[in-house]
Every structure is written in structure tokens, then in C-alpha cells.
Design a protein around this motif. Structure first.
Motif, mmCIF file in Angstrom:
data_model
loop_
_atom_site.group_PDB
_atom_site.id
_atom_site.type_symbol
_atom_site.label_atom_id
_atom_site.label_comp_id
_atom_site.label_asym_id
_atom_site.label_seq_id
_atom_site.Cartn_x
_atom_site.Cartn_y
_atom_site.Cartn_z
ATOM 1 N N ASN A 18 1.488 -13.003 -0.381
ATOM 2 C CA ASN A 18 1.254 -12.221 -1.612
ATOM 3 C C ASN A 18 0.351 -12.968 -2.602
ATOM 4 N N VAL A 19 -0.726 -13.518 -2.074
ATOM 5 C CA VAL A 19 -1.676 -14.258 -2.916
ATOM 6 C C VAL A 19 -2.672 -13.268 -3.517
ATOM 7 N N ARG A 20 -2.527 -13.026 -4.799
ATOM 8 C CA ARG A 20 -3.452 -12.128 -5.503
ATOM 9 C C ARG A 20 -4.497 -12.985 -6.221
ATOM 10 N N LEU A 21 -5.699 -13.018 -5.650
ATOM 11 C CA LEU A 21 -6.772 -13.782 -6.262
ATOM 12 C C LEU A 21 -7.386 -12.991 -7.414
ATOM 13 N N THR A 22 -7.594 -13.639 -8.540
ATOM 14 C CA THR A 22 -8.231 -12.983 -9.686
ATOM 15 C C THR A 22 -9.309 -13.893 -10.258
ATOM 16 N N ILE A 23 -10.253 -13.272 -10.930
ATOM 17 C CA ILE A 23 -11.327 -14.015 -11.599
ATOM 18 C C ILE A 23 -11.085 -13.948 -13.099
ATOM 19 N N PRO A 24 -10.725 -15.054 -13.732
ATOM 20 C CA PRO A 24 -10.474 -15.018 -15.182
ATOM 21 C C PRO A 24 -11.751 -14.757 -15.973
ATOM 22 N N GLU A 25 -11.591 -14.274 -17.173
ATOM 23 C CA GLU A 25 -12.741 -13.891 -17.999
ATOM 24 C C GLU A 25 -13.625 -15.069 -18.370
ATOM 25 N N TYR A 26 -13.038 -16.283 -18.396
ATOM 26 C CA TYR A 26 -13.864 -17.415 -18.801
ATOM 27 C C TYR A 26 -14.818 -17.879 -17.704
ATOM 28 N N GLN A 27 -14.678 -17.311 -16.491
ATOM 29 C CA GLN A 27 -15.555 -17.718 -15.404
ATOM 30 C C GLN A 27 -16.991 -17.272 -15.672
ATOM 31 N N ARG A 28 -17.924 -18.034 -15.129
ATOM 32 C CA ARG A 28 -19.321 -17.640 -15.226
ATOM 33 C C ARG A 28 -19.579 -16.454 -14.299
ATOM 34 N N PRO A 29 -20.695 -15.757 -14.492
ATOM 35 C CA PRO A 29 -20.998 -14.596 -13.639
ATOM 36 C C PRO A 29 -21.235 -15.012 -12.183
ATOM 37 N N TYR A 30 -21.300 -14.018 -11.314
ATOM 38 C CA TYR A 30 -21.618 -14.271 -9.906
ATOM 39 C C TYR A 30 -23.125 -14.480 -9.805
ATOM 40 N N LYS A 31 -23.539 -15.733 -9.607
ATOM 41 C CA LYS A 31 -24.946 -16.102 -9.682
ATOM 42 C C LYS A 31 -25.610 -16.267 -8.315
ATOM 43 N N TRP A 32 -24.816 -16.229 -7.237
ATOM 44 C CA TRP A 32 -25.453 -16.428 -5.943
ATOM 45 C C TRP A 32 -26.400 -15.273 -5.629
ATOM 46 N N THR A 33 -27.613 -15.622 -5.217
ATOM 47 C CA THR A 33 -28.600 -14.623 -4.844
ATOM 48 C C THR A 33 -28.542 -14.386 -3.334
ATOM 49 N N ALA A 34 -29.356 -13.446 -2.865
ATOM 50 C CA ALA A 34 -29.409 -13.175 -1.426
ATOM 51 C C ALA A 34 -29.823 -14.423 -0.647
ATOM 52 N N ARG A 35 -30.688 -15.236 -1.232
ATOM 53 C CA ARG A 35 -31.099 -16.483 -0.577
ATOM 54 C C ARG A 35 -29.890 -17.390 -0.325
ATOM 55 N N ASN A 36 -29.038 -17.540 -1.352
ATOM 56 C CA ASN A 36 -27.836 -18.361 -1.194
ATOM 57 C C ASN A 36 -26.891 -17.776 -0.154
ATOM 58 N N ALA A 37 -26.713 -16.453 -0.208
ATOM 59 C CA ALA A 37 -25.775 -15.790 0.700
ATOM 60 C C ALA A 37 -26.227 -15.913 2.157
ATOM 61 N N ILE A 38 -27.505 -15.672 2.409
ATOM 62 C CA ILE A 38 -28.016 -15.747 3.778
ATOM 63 C C ILE A 38 -27.992 -17.191 4.274
ATOM 64 N N GLN A 39 -28.204 -18.145 3.380
ATOM 65 C CA GLN A 39 -28.112 -19.553 3.786
ATOM 66 C C GLN A 39 -26.705 -19.883 4.261
ATOM 67 N N LEU A 40 -25.684 -19.355 3.556
ATOM 68 C CA LEU A 40 -24.302 -19.563 3.997
ATOM 69 C C LEU A 40 -24.087 -18.956 5.382
ATOM 70 N N LEU A 41 -24.585 -17.748 5.590
ATOM 71 C CA LEU A 41 -24.441 -17.101 6.892
ATOM 72 C C LEU A 41 -25.127 -17.924 7.988
ATOM 73 N N ASP A 42 -26.315 -18.415 7.717
ATOM 74 C CA ASP A 42 -27.036 -19.220 8.708
ATOM 75 C C ASP A 42 -26.292 -20.508 9.036
ATOM 76 N N ASP A 43 -25.682 -21.113 8.015
ATOM 77 C CA ASP A 43 -24.897 -22.329 8.246
ATOM 78 C C ASP A 43 -23.706 -22.055 9.154
ATOM 79 N N ILE A 44 -23.048 -20.904 8.925
ATOM 80 C CA ILE A 44 -21.888 -20.533 9.755
ATOM 81 C C ILE A 44 -22.327 -20.256 11.193
ATOM 82 N N LEU A 45 -23.441 -19.550 11.345
ATOM 83 C CA LEU A 45 -23.959 -19.268 12.690
ATOM 84 C C LEU A 45 -24.296 -20.564 13.430
ATOM 85 N N GLU A 46 -24.884 -21.500 12.709
ATOM 86 C CA GLU A 46 -25.226 -22.777 13.332
ATOM 87 C C GLU A 46 -23.964 -23.520 13.768
#
Length: 493
Positions: A18-46
């Protein structure tokens, strides 16, 4: 965790359900761009293609607390960017399942989060980037072979990608862990580490006020904050003390951590009392009733008070610097329609050497304003003295520019720290910090600054400028900065 709301506890093998993950208001915005996201995917594939049995994908720091309904929730203190990205990737992979019932719902993605343009753009954009990569072609063809490969990838993420989770019920402890982790691990912006540190010092401030402070912080573009701390505040602090200013990093951000609320030495008590006094006076009706000026709560060459004052300090100096750099005739408070600044803005705003020289000029003005210019009700004398200093600071900074063909940071710092033999090489920052009044400073500068001669000025400058053309102008705006040396009697023809 994302699919089953469960965390496996390694020590005893029992899960946390029953782990309910939440993002508190003091957090910064979601800043990862498509470049960052695809890099993560490529790292996992490798990692998968390299047959890694376990692939560690980072650390997640959670603060366990309760929501308004008394339910346990786990606020993400660090790891938001990566957690959202994994949620989007799993969503894209499960969309390949033709059987709708086999597509799990990731509850984490369905919560309402802080409304920010970065988040609004990056979340759907990254999901679509993953969709494009997980589909075999632009038309969306999904062959059996490709689907099997994507299912293999999905299984690798769910079963062999390992996330280290740290859970604490003390938010101050969570911020402390975040601070120490990022100081030792992958480099973040130094101001991100400072933000975490000073939030930890605000544990006694109510959550609503904390959220307001963080929102104000997030309004400033993060790259601007990086430049502001690294190129301006950090260099001023070092140069005042006669030190070489290297690069602001996790190794020297202690200069901005300051005095904690627990510090009780006479040194700490003095500066905390001064800040408290300024806060008390400015929040009362005393300045309005008496007609006096507000009390400045900060000085650049004194310690920062940790916690909320750090965020006030950042906003205070960021706004002053922006005002100094804005030469609007009717809008500026400090600099208004100055012809020197007009010339620099139009003709000398490109190239490494020009940017370095302008930074020296702007930082000198920032330090002068901090020490001698009232933030409210400046008198005619205040304004006239500042205008005199602007001319002196310009002559000091651009004496350096006139004497170098290719100016770099090493030459500039040697000039500031008086390690150079060229004309007008001295530490103007130390002079400002050591002066008790603007009049004494201006008198000292009048003695220290020397006129440039034709022999001082590098030949390259005279390829376009000579004694006859220095005073050429376009629309009443002088084209060459040496004109202002001449009219202020700092140029020997």
C-alpha cells in the motif's frame, strides 16, 4: 513499486504494501526532456543486451507521512524525475498489450500535481517519445517479433532493474540525506544542493509558507540561478577576500550555507540578531510612520543565515542584479538610460572577452549598490554618487578589455587580484568592502585609476578606433567605449 504499490524490504525479505507515492508541492517541476528520457531507455536496453543480472537505476528518498484522511503516503523528496519517467516508459510498453485487461493502471501517474508549464509539456511529450520508440515504425506496425522484444524489455525493467529506496518519517532527515547523497554522487546544480540544505533548516516553518517560498524559487529559470550563483555571487565573495574564484561546485557551496538556527557563538548571535532586527523593523509600521528607509537585512560580504533567509537573500540580490542590467530609462531603479551602458549593450555584448569584462562591471555595481545605495527613497546625492561610481567602475573594467586582444578568465582574475602588471590592475571589490562611505571610496578610486595611453591600448582596438574616430556616434549613441575614457579624462591622446 509502480505497478503493485509495493516495496521489497531487503533486510528481512518482507514487502511494504500500500505504498502511495505522492509529489509534494515544494518539489521542482518535471524537467526531464525527451532527450533525457530516451537516454534512460537506451541505458536500460544496453544493460539488458549485456545480460546484466541486476541494473541499479538510482536512489529514491521518501518521506512517510499521512494525508488529510489519515492514510499513509510517501512523499518523494528525491527521485521524482526518474520515477515519473519510469512510469511513462511502463505505460508505453503496456500499451503494446492488445488485451486491455492486462494493462495495469499506474496510480502514481493519476495524481494531481503542481501546475507548471515544464510538467505540462514534458510529461505528454516524453510519453509520446517512448511510444515512438516502442512501436516498430512510424505507422504503428507491431510485429510479433517486436512485441516479444518489448515484452522482454518490460520484464527486465520489472524484475532486474533495482531501485534503492530510503524511507524516513522525519522530513528534515530526508532533506539531509538528499543533501549528502547529491554532494557525493552525480553532480547537480550547486543551487539545487543549497535549496535542499536550506529547506532542511526550515523544518519549523509551516508547510504552506514553505511551498510559497519554493514556488518563488522555481519562478526563476534554473539556468539563470546557476549563472547567478556561480558567476556573480560566488566570484564576488572570493574576490572581496582576495581569493581566486574557481568554479562553484558541491565542494565549495559551504560559502552559501551560512549560520544555522542552532549556532550560538557570539559571531553567530551577532549576525542572527542583525537579521532579526531588520525583519522586525521592516515588517512593522515604523519606516512608514517615521519616514525612514527600510533596513537592509543583507550584505554580500557577511554570512548568510540558513533557512528562510537564504531564499530571501537569493531573491533580494537576483532582483538587484536584474535591475542593474536593465537600462530602461523610466523603469530602472539604479541604472536608467546610462549612455555608457547603452554603448556596451549595443556594441560590446558578444564574445568571451566582452562578456567577462561586462561581468566585472556588473559585479562591481552590485557590490556598490549593496553597500551604499538605499533600496527606498534615494536622495539626489545618493544618485549622483552612484553615477560617479558607474563611470569609475566602467573605466576600471574596460581598462582590462582595452589592453587585451584575446581576454580570458585567467587574465581577468590576475587583473582583479593585482597579479598583473597592466594599467589599473587592482581589486576594486576589496576597495568597496573596505570603504565606510561612498565618498571615501570615490576618493580612493580617483587616486588609484590611471589614464590609458596609446601605448597601453592593444593594437587590435585601433584597427577601427583612433584618436579621430573615438567620438563617432550613431543616433546620439557613441560607437566606441574609449569615448567615455576620453570625456572622463582617463585617456591620454
Amino acid at each position: 513499486m509502480l505497478l503493485k504499490n509495493r516495496i521489497t524490504r531487503k533486510e528481512d525479505g518482507r514487502p511494504i504494501d500500500n505504498v502511495r507515492l505522492t509529489i509534494p508541492e515544494y518539489q521542482r517541476p518535471y524537467k526531464w526532456t525527451a532527450r533525457n528520457a530516451i537516454q534512460l531507455l537506451d541505458d536500460i536496453l544496453e544493460a539488458r543486451n549485456s545480460n546484466k543480472e541486476v541494473y541499479r537505476v538510482g536512489t529514491l528518498i521518501l518521506h512517510k507521512t499521512k494525508n488529510d484522511n489519515g492514510q499513509d503516503v510517501y512523499e518523494i523528496v528525491d527521485g521524482q524525475q526518474r520515477t515519473i519517467t519510469f512510469s511513462l516508459l511502463l505505460t508505453a510498453l503496456y500499451e503494446l498489450e492488445e488485451d486491455q485487461e492486462k494493462r495495469p493502471v499506474i496510480d502514481f501517474l493519476h495524481q494531481q500535481v503542481f501546475d507548471n508549464p515544464f510538467s505540462r509539456h514534458n510529461i505528454p511529450n516524453n510519453l509520446n517519445a517512448f511510444r515512438r520508440r516502442t512501436y516498430k515504425s512510424a505507422e504503428g506496425d507491431k510485429s510479433v517479433e517486436h512485441n516479444m522484444d518489448m515484452k522482454s524489455l518490460r520484464n527486465f525493467i520489472e524484475q532486474q532493474c533495482e531501485l534503492i529506496v530510503v524511507i524516513t518519517e522525519d522530513v528534515s532527515e530526508a532533506f539531509q540525506f538528499f543533501d549528502s547523497q547529491n554532494a557525493r554522487g552525480k553532480a547537480l546544480y550547486p543551487h539545487d544542493l543549497l535549496k535542499a540544505y536550506h529547506l532542511r533548516e526550515m523544518a519549523d516553518i509551516d508547510e504552506v509558507r514553505t511551498e510559497q517560498i519554493v514556488k518563488e524559487w522555481e519562478k526563476i529559470p534554473q539556468q539563470d540561478l546557476a549563472v547567478f550563483f556561480g558567476d556573480y555571487l560566488y566570484r564576488i565573495k572570493e574576490w572581496i577576500n582576495g581569493n581566486w574564484a574557481y568554479k562553484l561546485s558541491e565542494h565549495n557551496i559551504f560559502k552559501f550555507k551560512g549560520i544555522t538556527k542552532k549556532a550560538n557563538t557570539p559571531y553567530a548571535q551577532f549576525f542572527k540578531s542583525a537579521y532579526s532586527y531588520a525583519e522586525f523593523i521592516n515588517s512593522s509600521a515604523m519606516p512608514f510612520v517615521s519616514g525612514t528607509r527600510e533596513v537592509n537585512a543583507f550584505q554580500l560580504n557577511t554570512p548568510i543565515i540558513a533557512g528562510k533567509p537564504f531564499f530571501d537573500y537569493t531573491k533580494h540580490y537576483y532582483e538587484i542584479l536584474k535591475d542593474i542590467q536593465d537600462n530602461s530609462k523610466y523603469e530602472g531603479f539604479y541604472i536608467k538610460g546610462n549612455k555608457i551602458v547603452d554603448t556596451l549593450d549595443k556594441y560590446y555584448n558578444k564574445g568571451v572577452g566582452n562578456r567577462i569584462t561586462r561581468l566585472l562591471f556588473d559585479t562591481a555595481l552590485l557590490l556598490y549598490v549593496d553597500r551604499f545605495c538605499p533600496a527606498t527613497y534615494p536622495t539626489k546625492v545618493d544618485t549622483e554618487l552612484f553615477e560617479q561610481f558607474v563611470a569609475f567602475a566602467f573605466v576600471w573594467a574596460y581598462s582590462l578589455r582595452a589592453q587585451y586582444s584575446h581576454l580570458g578568465w585567467q587574465s581577468a582574475q590576475n587583473y582583479v587580484l593585482e597579479r598583473s602588471g597592466i594599467t589599473n590592475a587592482f581589486n576594486i571589490y576589496k576597495l568597496i568592502a573596505d570603504s565606510d562611505t561612498p565618498i571615501s571610496l570615490l576618493s580612493t578610486l580617483a587616486d588609484k585609476l590611471n589614464p590609458l595611453s596609446r601605448e597601453d591600448i592593444f593594437d587590435r582596438v585601433y584597427q577601427k578606433v583612433d584618436d579621430k574616430t573615438i567620438d563617432e556616434h550613431e543616433g546620439n549613441l557613441f560607437k566606441y567605449y574609449l569615448h567615455f575614457f576620453k570625456i572622463n579624462h582617463f585617456y591620454n591622446e
